[in-house]
Write a protein that holds these residues in place. Sequence first.
Motif, mmCIF file in Angstrom:
data_model
loop_
_atom_site.group_PDB
_atom_site.id
_atom_site.type_symbol
_atom_site.label_atom_id
_atom_site.label_comp_id
_atom_site.label_asym_id
_atom_site.label_seq_id
_atom_site.Cartn_x
_atom_site.Cartn_y
_atom_site.Cartn_z
ATOM 1 N N PRO A 1 0.715 -1.202 -0.056
ATOM 2 C CA PRO A 1 -0.091 -0.253 -0.505
ATOM 3 C C PRO A 1 1.097 1.427 0.153
ATOM 4 O O PRO A 1 2.255 1.303 0.649
ATOM 5 C CB PRO A 1 -1.136 -0.059 1.167
ATOM 6 N N ARG A 2 -0.099 2.221 -0.858
ATOM 7 C CA ARG A 2 1.092 4.080 -0.684
ATOM 8 C C ARG A 2 0.743 4.556 0.371
ATOM 9 O O ARG A 2 -0.570 4.216 0.317
ATOM 10 C CB ARG A 2 0.804 4.058 -2.320
ATOM 11 N N ILE A 3 0.921 5.311 1.063
ATOM 12 C CA ILE A 3 0.470 6.043 2.424
ATOM 13 C C ILE A 3 1.049 7.790 1.629
ATOM 14 O O ILE A 3 2.595 7.732 2.453
ATOM 15 C CB ILE A 3 0.447 5.105 3.980
ATOM 16 N N LEU A 4 0.912 8.576 2.160
ATOM 17 C CA LEU A 4 1.307 9.833 2.197
ATOM 18 C C LEU A 4 0.612 10.617 4.108
ATOM 19 O O LEU A 4 -0.809 10.554 3.990
ATOM 20 C CB LEU A 4 0.843 10.602 1.259
ATOM 21 N N ASP A 5 1.498 10.636 5.018
ATOM 22 C CA ASP A 5 0.612 11.156 5.946
ATOM 23 C C ASP A 5 1.733 12.638 6.083
ATOM 24 O O ASP A 5 2.069 13.110 5.895
ATOM 25 C CB ASP A 5 1.748 10.738 7.085
ATOM 26 N N ILE A 6 -0.014 13.512 5.836
ATOM 27 C CA ILE A 6 -0.113 14.862 5.995
ATOM 28 C C ILE A 6 0.039 15.552 6.816
ATOM 29 O O ILE A 6 -1.034 14.804 7.941
ATOM 30 C CB ILE A 6 -1.489 15.726 5.402
ATOM 31 N N GLY A 7 1.124 16.341 7.378
ATOM 32 C CA GLY A 7 0.702 17.056 8.706
ATOM 33 C C GLY A 7 1.480 15.669 9.493
ATOM 34 O O GLY A 7 1.495 15.557 10.859
ATOM 35 N N ALA A 8 2.565 15.304 9.256
ATOM 36 C CA ALA A 8 3.391 13.812 10.015
ATOM 37 C C ALA A 8 4.528 14.024 10.991
ATOM 38 O O ALA A 8 4.931 12.911 11.589
ATOM 39 C CB ALA A 8 4.314 13.556 8.459
ATOM 40 N N GLY A 9 4.687 15.548 10.973
ATOM 41 C CA GLY A 9 4.947 15.689 12.348
ATOM 42 C C GLY A 9 6.600 15.426 12.325
ATOM 43 O O GLY A 9 7.462 15.758 11.853
ATOM 44 N N TYR A 10 7.160 14.433 13.369
ATOM 45 C CA TYR A 10 8.672 14.153 12.999
ATOM 46 C C TYR A 10 8.970 13.060 12.456
ATOM 47 O O TYR A 10 9.988 12.193 12.122
ATOM 48 C CB TYR A 10 9.091 13.783 15.158
ATOM 49 N N GLY A 11 7.160 11.949 12.302
ATOM 50 C CA GLY A 11 7.860 10.469 10.882
ATOM 51 C C GLY A 11 7.485 9.420 11.768
ATOM 52 O O GLY A 11 7.754 8.844 11.341
ATOM 53 N N GLY A 12 6.728 10.172 12.809
ATOM 54 C CA GLY A 12 6.395 8.282 13.145
ATOM 55 C C GLY A 12 5.664 7.398 12.903
ATOM 56 O O GLY A 12 6.079 6.860 12.410
ATOM 57 N N ALA A 13 4.716 7.967 12.197
ATOM 58 C CA ALA A 13 3.836 6.894 11.525
ATOM 59 C C ALA A 13 4.346 6.756 10.187
ATOM 60 O O ALA A 13 4.197 5.774 9.810
ATOM 61 C CB ALA A 13 2.637 8.399 11.113
ATOM 62 N N VAL A 14 5.312 7.889 9.612
ATOM 63 C CA VAL A 14 5.738 7.676 8.687
ATOM 64 C C VAL A 14 6.441 5.939 8.418
ATOM 65 O O VAL A 14 6.397 5.024 7.943
ATOM 66 C CB VAL A 14 6.383 8.020 7.693
ATOM 67 N N ARG A 15 7.805 6.159 9.676
ATOM 68 C CA ARG A 15 8.518 4.870 10.317
ATOM 69 C C ARG A 15 7.303 3.487 10.346
ATOM 70 O O ARG A 15 7.646 2.578 10.057
ATOM 71 C CB ARG A 15 8.980 5.378 11.522
ATOM 72 N N ALA A 16 6.598 4.049 11.388
ATOM 73 C CA ALA A 16 6.085 2.403 11.435
ATOM 74 C C ALA A 16 4.772 2.116 9.973
ATOM 75 O O ALA A 16 5.028 0.988 9.849
ATOM 76 C CB ALA A 16 4.921 3.269 12.570
ATOM 77 N N PHE A 17 4.602 2.901 9.262
ATOM 78 C CA PHE A 17 3.656 2.277 7.944
ATOM 79 C C PHE A 17 4.810 1.433 7.433
ATOM 80 O O PHE A 17 4.580 0.595 6.732
ATOM 81 C CB PHE A 17 3.331 3.437 7.641
ATOM 82 N N GLN A 18 6.279 2.205 7.607
ATOM 83 C CA GLN A 18 7.575 1.750 6.554
ATOM 84 C C GLN A 18 7.658 -0.344 7.422
ATOM 85 O O GLN A 18 7.702 -1.074 6.230
ATOM 86 C CB GLN A 18 8.677 2.765 6.650
ATOM 87 N N ASP A 19 7.340 0.212 8.347
ATOM 88 C CA ASP A 19 7.785 -0.910 9.008
ATOM 89 C C ASP A 19 6.982 -2.257 9.042
ATOM 90 O O ASP A 19 6.871 -3.339 8.971
ATOM 91 C CB ASP A 19 8.159 -0.647 10.368
ATOM 92 N N LEU A 20 5.561 -1.830 8.428
ATOM 93 C CA LEU A 20 4.240 -2.575 8.039
ATOM 94 C C LEU A 20 4.914 -2.513 6.495
ATOM 95 O O LEU A 20 3.432 -3.568 6.072
ATOM 96 C CB LEU A 20 3.273 -1.692 8.548
#
Length: 160
Positions: A106-125
């Motif tokens: 899946p492709r996910i764009l986190d808008i308002g990503a802050g420090y990037g924690g969600a981006v890292r978690a989604f990548q780890d998933l």
Amino acid sequence: MHEVMTCPLCRHDQFQALQGYDRKVGPEIFEFIKSPYKLSQWALCRRCGFCFQNPRPSPDDVENIYSSGLYRAKREYGEYYFQTRYTRPFEHFRWLSQYATWEAPPRILDIGAGYGGAVRAFQDLGARAEGIEIDAALCAAAPERFEVTLINGDFLTYPF
């Protein structure tokens, strides 16, 4: 709060209202902008699959939130804050998976990503995840904090 009438990504006018995410997300923010909602409300575009908050804070609400004491782009947060920024996306992913049909991966764009924690978690998933954040200080800290590089910009005007 204002209701979005078309998908912010592809401008399609048909989307599925999703059951409100059952976790109180920043109740102080909803109170601050005098929202009648206490839970985030979400929609899924029937054409492109983009999931977005609807209704969402107006541009004036967002400006007020970012310039208020509720928002601080500093490193004064404790470790608990950073851990929740990493673990919360797993809950979001499971919740959204009830509604979304994912391509692989899946492709996910986190808008308002802050420090990037969600981006890292989604990548780890296993997702192809990217993040965009309007605050340059947060973008600058993201590689050190979560080993991700974020796009520094405004989602509404960034030339994707």
